[in-house]
Scaffold this active site. Structure first.
Site, PDB file in Angstrom:
ATOM      1  CE  LYS A 177      -3.626   2.141   2.668  1.00  0.00           C
ATOM      2  NZ  LYS A 177      -4.548   2.232   3.866  1.00  0.00           N
ATOM      3  CE  LYS A 230      -5.739   1.934  -0.918  1.00  0.00           C
ATOM      4  NZ  LYS A 230      -6.264   1.826   0.615  1.00  0.00           N
TER       5      LYS A 230
HETATM    6  C1  PBG Z   1      -7.654   3.127   5.147  1.00  0.00           C
HETATM    7  C2  PBG Z   1      -7.584   3.137   3.617  1.00  0.00           C
HETATM    8  C3  PBG Z   1      -7.625   3.998   2.647  1.00  0.00           C
HETATM    9  C4  PBG Z   1      -8.156   3.463   1.445  1.00  0.00           C
HETATM   10  C5  PBG Z   1      -8.458   2.134   2.117  1.00  0.00           C
HETATM   11  N1  PBG Z   1      -8.251   1.888   3.133  1.00  0.00           N
HETATM   12  C6  PBG Z   1      -6.946   5.467   3.056  1.00  0.00           C
HETATM   13  C7  PBG Z   1      -5.727   5.803   3.376  1.00  0.00           C
HETATM   14  O1  PBG Z   1      -4.699   4.871   3.635  1.00  0.00           O
HETATM   15  O2  PBG Z   1      -5.686   6.852   3.480  1.00  0.00           O
HETATM   16  C8  PBG Z   1      -8.167   4.195   0.268  1.00  0.00           C
HETATM   17  C9  PBG Z   1      -8.976   3.730  -0.813  1.00  0.00           C
HETATM   18  C10 PBG Z   1      -9.262   4.628  -1.950  1.00  0.00           C
HETATM   19  O3  PBG Z   1      -8.733   5.661  -2.220  1.00  0.00           O
HETATM   20  O4  PBG Z   1     -10.321   4.231  -2.480  1.00  0.00           O
HETATM   21  N2  PBG Z   1      -6.303   3.212   5.525  1.00  0.00           N
END
Ligand code: PBG
Length: 328
Positions: A177, A230
Site C-alpha cells: 500500500k 494499491k
Molecule cells: C484506510 C484506507 C484508505 C483506503 C483504503 N483503506 C485510505 C488511506 O490509507 O488513506 C483508500 C482507498 C481509496 O482511495 O479508494 N487506511
C-alpha cells in the site's frame, strides 16, 4: 470467456452511523454512504446485478485517540456484517481493518510521536487491529482486510483468529500500500484524512518497488490468503512482478482517485466511460491481478447486462465499439 467476469470484482461500500438511507460522496459521483438499513437493500441490488463481493468501510462513529469505536463491542461494522450475513448469506463480505476513520487524528494506528514525522506505536496498534478483526470474524465476515500498514498485522490477526476458533475467516492483506495522492477522494468519503502530518511513515514510498515486493512476501509468509497492490494504475509493474514472483492470489485496488479521474473526464466530455473503464481494467488484469477492487463495479455490471461492455478477451472489436457508441 465471453462477457466480463463479474466474480473477480469487489465493490467497496461505505456504511455510516446516524443517517437515513444514503448520502452521495461529493468527491466520487455515483458513490454513496449507506445507513445500516440502506446497505442491506444495496447489497441485494448488487447481488441481482451479479456483484457478489463487497468490501466494507465504516464511518461516522465517535472518534478518540485510540480509535476505540472501531473495535468496541457492537461496533458499526460488526453490526452490518451480522445483518448482511442474515439477509444475503451468499455474498462474500470483506471488511477494512484500520483505525483512520475512528481516530481523532485520522491516522491509521495509535500514535507514538508526532514529530519530526508521525510514528505509529506498532504493538498498541496491533492489539487494536486484532480486536477489530476478531469482532468482524465473530459477526461472520468472510475476509478481514488489514490496511493500517502496521508491521506484522497479518500474522497477528491470523494467530488471534485461529486461537479463537476462526480458522475459516480469511485475510486479504493490503500488502503493498503506497503513500499515494490518489486516496484523496476516499478520505472525503470516509472522513479519514490525517489532521496533521502524512502517512509516509507507515505507507510505502512510491519509488520503492523492492520494498513493496518484500512486504508482499512477508504477508504471504504471515498467512495472507490474498495479497494486494494499491493503487492499481501507477503500479502495474508491481502487480506483474508480484504475480510472477509469488503466484499467490493477487488483488489490485483501483482506488478513489483513479475513479474520480475517470468521472471528471466523462463530465468534461473527454471520453466514453465504458470504453475507458474497460481499458483500465483490462490493463490491470493483463498486469496479473486476479481480483480487482473498484468503485466502477456497479456500473460495469449494468453495462454488461445491457451488452455495452466490451468482452474481456477481445476488447475493442469494431462491433462492440459501435454498440457502445450507439448505446451511450
Ligand atoms: C484506510 C484506507 C484508505 C483506503 C483504503 N483503506 C485510505 C488511506 O490509507 O488513506 C483508500 C482507498 C481509496 O482511495 O479508494 N487506511
Amino acid at each position: 470467456m465471453p462477457g466480463f467476469d463479474l466474480d473477480s470484482l469487489v465493490y467497496p461500500l461505505f456504511v455510516k452511523d446516524g443517517i437515513n438511507d444514503r448520502e452521495e460522496v461529493l468527491s466520487m459521483p455515483g458513490v454513496y454512504r449507506y445507513s445500516l438499513a440502506g446497505i442491506i437493500d444495496e447489497v441485494g441490488a448488487l447481488k441481482n446485478l451479479g456483484i457478489r463481493k463487497v468490501l466494507l468501510f465504516g464511518t461516522g462513529s465517535a472518534r478518540d485517540e485510540r480509535g476505540y469505536s472501531a473495535y468496541k463491542y457492537g461496533n458499526i461494522i460488526s453490526k452490518v456484517v451480522t445483518s448482511l450475513k442474515k439477509h444475503h448469506p451468499e455474498v462474500t463480505i470483506m471488511t477494512d481493518v484500520c483505525l483512520c476513520a475512528y481516530t481523532s487524528h485520522g491516522h491509521c494506528g495509535i500514535i507514538k510521536s508526532e514529530s519530526p514525522s508521525v510514528l505509529i506505536d506498532n504493538s498498541a496498534t496491533l492489539s487494536a487491529l486484532v480486536n477489530m478483526a476478531l469482532s468482524h470474524a465473530v459477526a461472520g465476515v468472510d475476509y478481514v482486510a488489514p490496511s493500517a500498514m502496521a508491521d506484522g498485522q497479518v500474522g497477528a490477526i491470523r494467530r488471534e483468529l485461529d486461537k479463537n476458533g476462526y480458522q475459516d475467516t480469511r485475510i486479504m492483506g493490503y500488502s503493498a500500500k503506497f503513500a499515494s495522492g490518489f486516496y484523496g477522494p476516499f478520505r472525503d468519503a470516509a472522513g479519514s484524512g490525517p489532521k496533521f502530518g502524512d502517512r509516509r511513515g507507515y505507507q510505502l514510498d512510491p519509488s520503492d518497488g523492492k520494498q513493496a515486493l518484500k512486504e508482499i512476501g512477508d504477508d504471504i509468509a504471515e498467512g495472507a490468503d490474498i495479497v494486494m497492490v494499491k493503487p492499481a494504475m501507477p503500479y502495474l509493474d508491481i502487480i506483474r512482478e508480484a504475480k510472477d514472483k509469488f503466484g499467490h492470489t493477487l488483488a489490485a485496488y483501483n482506488v478513489s482517485g483513479e475513479y474520480a479521474m475517470v468521472k471528471a473526464g466523462v463530465k468534461a466530455g473527454f471520453w466514453r466511460e465504458a470504453e475507458i473503464v474497460s481499458e483500465i481494467l483490462t490493463g490491470v488484469r493483463r498486469a496479473g491481478a486476479d481480483i480487482i477492487i473498484t468503485y466502477h463495479a456497479r456500473d460495469i455490471a449494468e453495462w454488461v447486462r445491457k451488452g455495452k461492455f466490451p468482452d474481456e478477451n477481445k476488447q475493442g472489436t469494431e462491433e462492440e465499439l459501435c454498440r457502445m457508441e450507439s448505446g451511450s
